[in-house]
Design an enzyme around this catalytic site. Structure first.
Site, PDB file in Angstrom:
ATOM      1  N   MET A 144     -37.216  70.780 -20.744  1.00 16.79           N
ATOM      2  CA  MET A 144     -38.372  70.281 -20.998  1.00 16.79           C
ATOM      3  C   MET A 144     -38.969  70.169 -22.464  1.00 16.79           C
ATOM      4  SD  MET A 144     -40.770  71.476 -17.477  1.00 16.79           S
ATOM      5  CE  MET A 144     -41.034  73.083 -18.226  1.00 16.79           C
ATOM      6  N   LEU A 190     -37.059  73.327 -27.597  1.00 20.25           N
ATOM      7  CA  LEU A 190     -35.642  73.835 -27.451  1.00 20.25           C
ATOM      8  C   LEU A 190     -35.392  75.278 -28.113  1.00 20.25           C
ATOM      9  CD1 LEU A 190     -33.751  70.610 -27.690  1.00 20.25           C
ATOM     10  CD2 LEU A 190     -34.942  71.955 -25.603  1.00 20.25           C
ATOM     11  N   HIS A 214     -31.273  76.791 -25.068  1.00 16.35           N
ATOM     12  CA  HIS A 214     -30.816  75.461 -24.427  1.00 16.35           C
ATOM     13  C   HIS A 214     -29.608  75.080 -25.259  1.00 16.35           C
ATOM     14  CE1 HIS A 214     -35.299  75.380 -23.969  1.00 16.35           C
ATOM     15  NE2 HIS A 214     -34.907  74.857 -22.775  1.00 16.35           N
ATOM     16  N   GLN A 241     -44.066  69.538 -11.603  1.00 15.96           N
ATOM     17  CA  GLN A 241     -43.770  71.067 -11.156  1.00 15.96           C
ATOM     18  C   GLN A 241     -44.761  72.228 -11.934  1.00 15.96           C
ATOM     19  OE1 GLN A 241     -39.973  70.567 -13.728  1.00 15.96           O
ATOM     20  NE2 GLN A 241     -40.238  72.707 -14.107  1.00 15.96           N
ATOM     21  N   ASP A 287     -33.405  81.015 -15.129  1.00 16.86           N
ATOM     22  CA  ASP A 287     -34.013  80.409 -13.969  1.00 16.86           C
ATOM     23  C   ASP A 287     -33.040  80.480 -12.705  1.00 16.86           C
ATOM     24  OD1 ASP A 287     -36.584  79.583 -15.295  1.00 16.86           O
ATOM     25  OD2 ASP A 287     -35.133  78.412 -16.395  1.00 16.86           O
ATOM     26  N   VAL A 322     -29.428  83.751 -22.546  1.00 19.97           N
ATOM     27  CA  VAL A 322     -29.509  84.172 -24.133  1.00 19.97           C
ATOM     28  C   VAL A 322     -30.625  85.032 -24.103  1.00 19.97           C
ATOM     29  CG1 VAL A 322     -29.504  83.467 -26.436  1.00 19.97           C
ATOM     30  CG2 VAL A 322     -28.194  82.002 -24.488  1.00 19.97           C
ATOM     31  N   SER A 371     -37.215  82.140 -23.744  1.00 19.03           N
ATOM     32  CA  SER A 371     -38.077  81.120 -22.960  1.00 19.03           C
ATOM     33  C   SER A 371     -38.839  80.374 -24.017  1.00 19.03           C
ATOM     34  CB  SER A 371     -38.833  81.961 -22.140  1.00 19.03           C
ATOM     35  OG  SER A 371     -39.985  81.175 -21.635  1.00 19.03           O
TER      36      SER A 371
HETATM   37  O1  PAF Z   1     -35.803  74.686 -16.191  1.00 15.64           O
HETATM   38  C1  PAF Z   1     -36.483  73.670 -16.873  1.00 15.64           C
HETATM   39  O2  PAF Z   1     -36.636  73.327 -17.896  1.00 15.64           O
HETATM   40  C2  PAF Z   1     -36.945  72.426 -15.849  1.00 15.64           C
HETATM   41  O3  PAF Z   1     -37.451  73.201 -14.622  1.00 15.64           O
HETATM   42  C3  PAF Z   1     -36.163  71.456 -15.739  1.00 15.64           C
HETATM   43  C4  PAF Z   1     -34.842  71.789 -14.894  1.00 15.64           C
HETATM   44  C5  PAF Z   1     -35.819  70.439 -16.858  1.00 15.64           C
HETATM   45  C6  PAF Z   1     -36.814  70.119 -14.661  1.00 15.64           C
HETATM   46  O4  PAF Z   1     -38.145  69.776 -15.154  1.00 15.64           O
END
Ligand code: PAF
Length: 288
Positions: A37, A40, A44, A68, A158, A184, A193
């Protein structure tokens, strides 16, 4: 391995992304997808580095998925840093960035059709964030259909998301392998996060309670579940600005809470609110 193209190309539409991936496929390249999302960080980047080891071409999607987020959540204030993200991904040798607008992904508004996460999707994160996992699985399913990767990578931070994505892929026979990359952490233990940037210095210090609770639980793991839960919960005793949401120990195979007499490898999950920011973390521990 096929030679990797230098510099990330950004595709804002599904059509452009598909054409770019098709071009790479025509050269015989294998493809990895790192769904994100944006906003970064090193967590990531660890996914991207692993993706580069696994496939010739790395596609990173950057999409803040409205499906979501609940009505009272941080969709509007979720950090959006596309230029910086693309620059960082270019430096890491990423080939393609898929950065669609919400109208591209959901041209008719939020989809009526959803992937449902089932019972486990209503527990823990799902209990605090109703509908979150249906929205997450729906967008992950769309991204897998759009990109068609050989492998898709997710972060262990997650853990419930990872469990549900793996199960979806199995249940729906999606032809992709799922690779999970360890969490990490900052040197002091805080899990990285995108939401950490909401924390002021006092809250940043208080946020360490989550990883401290996991460490305390791990240290007590030889004494069984009750001790793990007691020690983990006790870590939250000292902090007024940290509110524990849940601390639970689950079976990694079912993601259901383990029995009192459970033994062996389990996953300890924790979520807490630090000020207005909800944070999660987890650790694999061995109950003795
Ligand atoms: O973990 C995330 O950043 C989100 O839940 C994802 C997997 C990109 C889906 O929107």
């Amino acid at each position: 391995m096929t030679e990797v193209t230098a510099g990330a190309r950004v595709a804002p539409t599904i059509g452009e992304l598909r054409a770019m991936v098709a071009g790479q496929r025509a050269r015989g390249a294998s493809v990895a997808l790192v769904p994100t999302m944006g906003a970064l960080h090193e967590g990531h980047f660890a996914l991207v580095r692993r993706a580069r080891e696994l496939a010739d071409v790395v596609v990173v999607s950057i999409f803040v998925n409205p499906l979501q987020f609940g009505a009272n959540e941080d969709l509007d204030r979720y950090p959006r840093t596309l230029d910086a993200d693309v620059a960082a991904l270019t430096a890491l040798g990423v080939d393609l960035v898929f950065a669609p607008a919400a109208a591209e992904m959901y041209p008719n508004g939020e989809t009526e059709t959803r992937v449902t996460a089932g019972h486990v999707g209503t527990l823990y994160e799902g209990a605090s964030r109703p509908g979150h996992f249906d929205g997450m699985l729906t967008v992950v399913s769309k991204l897998l259909h759009i990109v068609g990767p050989d492998v898709a990578l997710f972060g262990q931070k997650d853990a419930q998301q990872v469990f549900l994505v793996r199960r979806m892929v199995r249940d729906l026979d999606v032809p992709v392998s799922i690779e999970v990359v360890p969490t990490v952490r900052e040197p002091d233990g805080l899990a990285l996060s995108s939401r950490n940037r909401y924390l002021d210095p006092g809250q940043r210090a208080a946020a360490l309670t989550l990883s401290e609770a996991l460490r305390a639980g791990d240290a007590a793991s030889g004494d069984g579940l009750a001790e793990v839960l007691a020690e983990g919960t006790a870590a939250f005793g000292d902090h007024d600005d940290v509110t524990l949401d849940y601390l639970v120990v689950v079976d990694p195979q079912t993601f259901l809470p383990v029995d009192d007499d459970a033994r062996g490898e389990v996953v300890m999950l924790v979520a807490a609110r630090v000020g207005a920011t909800r944070l999660i973390d987890n650790a694999t521990i061995t109950l003795g």
